[in-house]
Design a protein around this motif. Structure first.
Motif, PDB file in Angstrom:
ATOM      1  N   ARG A  16       0.828  -1.223   0.000  1.00 28.93           N
ATOM      2  CA  ARG A  16       0.000   0.000   0.000  1.00 28.93           C
ATOM      3  C   ARG A  16       0.852   1.258   0.000  1.00 28.93           C
ATOM      4  O   ARG A  16       0.460   2.277  -0.565  1.00 28.93           O
ATOM      5  CB  ARG A  16      -0.933  -0.011   1.207  1.00 28.93           C
ATOM      6  CG  ARG A  16      -2.083  -0.967   1.058  1.00 28.93           C
ATOM      7  CD  ARG A  16      -2.980  -0.948   2.277  1.00 28.93           C
ATOM      8  NE  ARG A  16      -4.180  -1.721   2.053  1.00 28.93           N
ATOM      9  CZ  ARG A  16      -4.861  -2.337   3.009  1.00 28.93           C
ATOM     10  NH1 ARG A  16      -4.445  -2.265   4.270  1.00 28.93           N
ATOM     11  NH2 ARG A  16      -5.941  -3.014   2.721  1.00 28.93           N
ATOM     12  N   TYR A  19       3.221   0.822  -3.928  1.00 26.94           N
ATOM     13  CA  TYR A  19       2.639   0.509  -5.233  1.00 26.94           C
ATOM     14  C   TYR A  19       1.613   1.547  -5.658  1.00 26.94           C
ATOM     15  O   TYR A  19       0.926   2.139  -4.822  1.00 26.94           O
ATOM     16  CB  TYR A  19       1.926  -0.846  -5.192  1.00 26.94           C
ATOM     17  CG  TYR A  19       2.817  -2.061  -5.187  1.00 26.94           C
ATOM     18  CD1 TYR A  19       3.990  -2.128  -5.916  1.00 26.94           C
ATOM     19  CD2 TYR A  19       2.457  -3.186  -4.454  1.00 26.94           C
ATOM     20  CE1 TYR A  19       4.780  -3.261  -5.920  1.00 26.94           C
ATOM     21  CE2 TYR A  19       3.242  -4.332  -4.451  1.00 26.94           C
ATOM     22  CZ  TYR A  19       4.402  -4.358  -5.180  1.00 26.94           C
ATOM     23  OH  TYR A  19       5.184  -5.485  -5.182  1.00 26.94           O
ATOM     24  N   SER A  20       1.459   1.680  -6.963  1.00 31.40           N
ATOM     25  CA  SER A  20       0.319   2.419  -7.502  1.00 31.40           C
ATOM     26  C   SER A  20      -0.931   1.575  -7.265  1.00 31.40           C
ATOM     27  O   SER A  20      -0.837   0.358  -7.031  1.00 31.40           O
ATOM     28  CB  SER A  20       0.507   2.640  -9.005  1.00 31.40           C
ATOM     29  OG  SER A  20       0.424   1.379  -9.673  1.00 31.40           O
ATOM     30  N   PRO A  21      -2.130   2.172  -7.338  1.00 33.59           N
ATOM     31  CA  PRO A  21      -3.351   1.356  -7.205  1.00 33.59           C
ATOM     32  C   PRO A  21      -3.410   0.210  -8.218  1.00 33.59           C
ATOM     33  O   PRO A  21      -3.844  -0.893  -7.873  1.00 33.59           O
ATOM     34  CB  PRO A  21      -4.476   2.373  -7.418  1.00 33.59           C
ATOM     35  CG  PRO A  21      -3.883   3.678  -6.960  1.00 33.59           C
ATOM     36  CD  PRO A  21      -2.443   3.608  -7.387  1.00 33.59           C
ATOM     37  N   ALA A  22      -2.962   0.449  -9.455  1.00 33.38           N
ATOM     38  CA  ALA A  22      -2.998  -0.613 -10.463  1.00 33.38           C
ATOM     39  C   ALA A  22      -2.055  -1.760 -10.091  1.00 33.38           C
ATOM     40  O   ALA A  22      -2.390  -2.938 -10.252  1.00 33.38           O
ATOM     41  CB  ALA A  22      -2.619  -0.052 -11.841  1.00 33.38           C
ATOM     42  N   ILE A  24      -0.835  -2.578  -7.003  1.00 36.30           N
ATOM     43  CA  ILE A  24      -1.259  -3.336  -5.820  1.00 36.30           C
ATOM     44  C   ILE A  24      -2.405  -4.280  -6.184  1.00 36.30           C
ATOM     45  O   ILE A  24      -2.433  -5.434  -5.753  1.00 36.30           O
ATOM     46  CB  ILE A  24      -1.621  -2.436  -4.621  1.00 36.30           C
ATOM     47  CG1 ILE A  24      -1.782  -3.315  -3.360  1.00 36.30           C
ATOM     48  CG2 ILE A  24      -2.874  -1.628  -4.854  1.00 36.30           C
ATOM     49  CD1 ILE A  24      -1.905  -2.535  -2.078  1.00 36.30           C
ATOM     50  N   ASN A  25      -3.340  -3.814  -7.008  1.00 36.43           N
ATOM     51  CA  ASN A  25      -4.423  -4.706  -7.426  1.00 36.43           C
ATOM     52  C   ASN A  25      -3.879  -5.901  -8.201  1.00 36.43           C
ATOM     53  O   ASN A  25      -4.352  -7.026  -8.031  1.00 36.43           O
ATOM     54  CB  ASN A  25      -5.453  -3.951  -8.272  1.00 36.43           C
ATOM     55  CG  ASN A  25      -6.426  -3.162  -7.422  1.00 36.43           C
ATOM     56  OD1 ASN A  25      -6.305  -3.088  -6.201  1.00 36.43           O
ATOM     57  ND2 ASN A  25      -7.413  -2.569  -8.065  1.00 36.43           N
ATOM     58  N   HIS A  26      -2.875  -5.679  -9.045  1.00 36.82           N
ATOM     59  CA  HIS A  26      -2.247  -6.776  -9.778  1.00 36.82           C
ATOM     60  C   HIS A  26      -1.654  -7.807  -8.823  1.00 36.82           C
ATOM     61  O   HIS A  26      -1.827  -9.014  -9.008  1.00 36.82           O
ATOM     62  CB  HIS A  26      -1.165  -6.230 -10.710  1.00 36.82           C
ATOM     63  CG  HIS A  26      -0.144  -7.234 -11.121  1.00 36.82           C
ATOM     64  ND1 HIS A  26      -0.438  -8.308 -11.942  1.00 36.82           N
ATOM     65  CD2 HIS A  26       1.184  -7.338 -10.808  1.00 36.82           C
ATOM     66  CE1 HIS A  26       0.671  -9.038 -12.120  1.00 36.82           C
ATOM     67  NE2 HIS A  26       1.646  -8.476 -11.441  1.00 36.82           N
ATOM     68  N   THR A  62       8.938  -0.394  -8.637  1.00 29.51           N
ATOM     69  CA  THR A  62       8.562   0.910  -8.092  1.00 29.51           C
ATOM     70  C   THR A  62       9.775   1.836  -8.079  1.00 29.51           C
ATOM     71  O   THR A  62      10.932   1.377  -8.010  1.00 29.51           O
ATOM     72  CB  THR A  62       8.012   0.786  -6.657  1.00 29.51           C
ATOM     73  OG1 THR A  62       9.052   0.343  -5.786  1.00 29.51           O
ATOM     74  CG2 THR A  62       6.830  -0.169  -6.606  1.00 29.51           C
ATOM     75  N   TYR A 148     -11.189  -6.041  -7.808  1.00 24.52           N
ATOM     76  CA  TYR A 148      -9.827  -5.510  -7.935  1.00 24.52           C
ATOM     77  C   TYR A 148      -9.591  -5.110  -9.393  1.00 24.52           C
ATOM     78  O   TYR A 148      -8.961  -5.828 -10.162  1.00 24.52           O
ATOM     79  CB  TYR A 148      -8.796  -6.562  -7.500  1.00 24.52           C
ATOM     80  CG  TYR A 148      -8.978  -7.001  -6.076  1.00 24.52           C
ATOM     81  CD1 TYR A 148      -8.549  -6.209  -5.012  1.00 24.52           C
ATOM     82  CD2 TYR A 148      -9.618  -8.207  -5.787  1.00 24.52           C
ATOM     83  CE1 TYR A 148      -8.739  -6.608  -3.698  1.00 24.52           C
ATOM     84  CE2 TYR A 148      -9.807  -8.613  -4.471  1.00 24.52           C
ATOM     85  CZ  TYR A 148      -9.372  -7.815  -3.440  1.00 24.52           C
ATOM     86  OH  TYR A 148      -9.569  -8.208  -2.139  1.00 24.52           O
ATOM     87  N   LEU A 151      -7.358  -0.880 -13.695  1.00 23.31           N
ATOM     88  CA  LEU A 151      -6.944   0.519 -13.552  1.00 23.31           C
ATOM     89  C   LEU A 151      -5.776   0.895 -14.469  1.00 23.31           C
ATOM     90  O   LEU A 151      -4.872   1.635 -14.088  1.00 23.31           O
ATOM     91  CB  LEU A 151      -6.564   0.825 -12.090  1.00 23.31           C
ATOM     92  CG  LEU A 151      -7.621   0.496 -11.025  1.00 23.31           C
ATOM     93  CD1 LEU A 151      -7.051   0.691  -9.626  1.00 23.31           C
ATOM     94  CD2 LEU A 151      -8.873   1.335 -11.233  1.00 23.31           C
TER      95      LEU A 151
END
Length: 196
Positions: A16, A19-22, A24-26, A62, A148, A151
């Motif tokens: 969290r 990572y970017s939201p995309a 972290i969802n990955h 990252t 999830y 994005l």
């Protein structure tokens, strides 16, 4: 759904934070796809070890942890070793997290040889280029992406790999780019607008 251990909670906190939201969802989807695949194929695996490895497998993509000298999976594996050591894991367990992350970018590993690396290979290759699509039903795909969403993950991931390839031409990321990664990402069923 997710392992409830201090190391698992810490891995999610790291994800969290960096990572970017995309991305972290990955990583969360990679864990869940792998767990789904393991259940369908009756593959026994270490849930906490797999979860931590799945969450940290792209940490070296990252900005904070990108290495100028080594491929992202090697740098990420080393960071996972540090993470595991700080989490109080025995040296062998920390080394396993490093190995799983490195192996996810290598030749296929069988479930019998290394179940956690096998699951991360299956899940991440499904996530990125749509490999193993027959293993995941349309319903499972829709449900996963509703919870999830991607994005813009495919676009962002391609840009990260192209950057890695420019700076590290001998890396597995560069080999993926040379192997027409852009076309394979675009053809991934998970990139379909009806699913994202």
């Amino acid at each position: 759904m997710f392992p409830e251990t201090p190391a698992a909670a810490a891995a999610l906190s790291v994800a969290r934070r960096f990572y970017s939201p995309a991305l972290i969802n990955h990583c969360v989807r990679s864990y869940l796809w792998g767990a789904m695949y393991a259940a369908a194929h009756r593959i026994a695996y270490d849930d906490e070890l797999y979860y931590v490895s799945a969450l940290l497998h792209d940490i070296a993509l990252t900005e904070a942890f990108d290495s100028h000298a080594v491929p992202f999976e090697a740098a990420g594996g080393r960071l996972a070793w540090v993470f595991g050591t700080v989490a109080g894991w025995p040296a062998e367990r920390a080394a396993r997290a490093e190995e799983i992350i490195v192996l996810h970018m290598r030749e296929d590993v069988s479930a019998a040889t290394d179940p956690e690396a096998h699951l991360l290979q299956v899940a991440s290759s499904w996530e990125v280029v749509g490999r193993h699509a027959e293993q995941f039903s349309t319903g499972a795909r829709a449900e996963m992406l509703a919870r999830y969403p991607r994005l813009g993950f495919g676009r962002d991931f391609l840009a990260s790999f192209e950057d890695q390839a420019r700076r590290k031409p001998d890396s597995a990321a560069a080999a993926s780019v040379r192997n027409d990664l852009a076309t394979r990402i675009a053809a991934n069923p998970l990139e379909s607008p009806s699913l994202s």
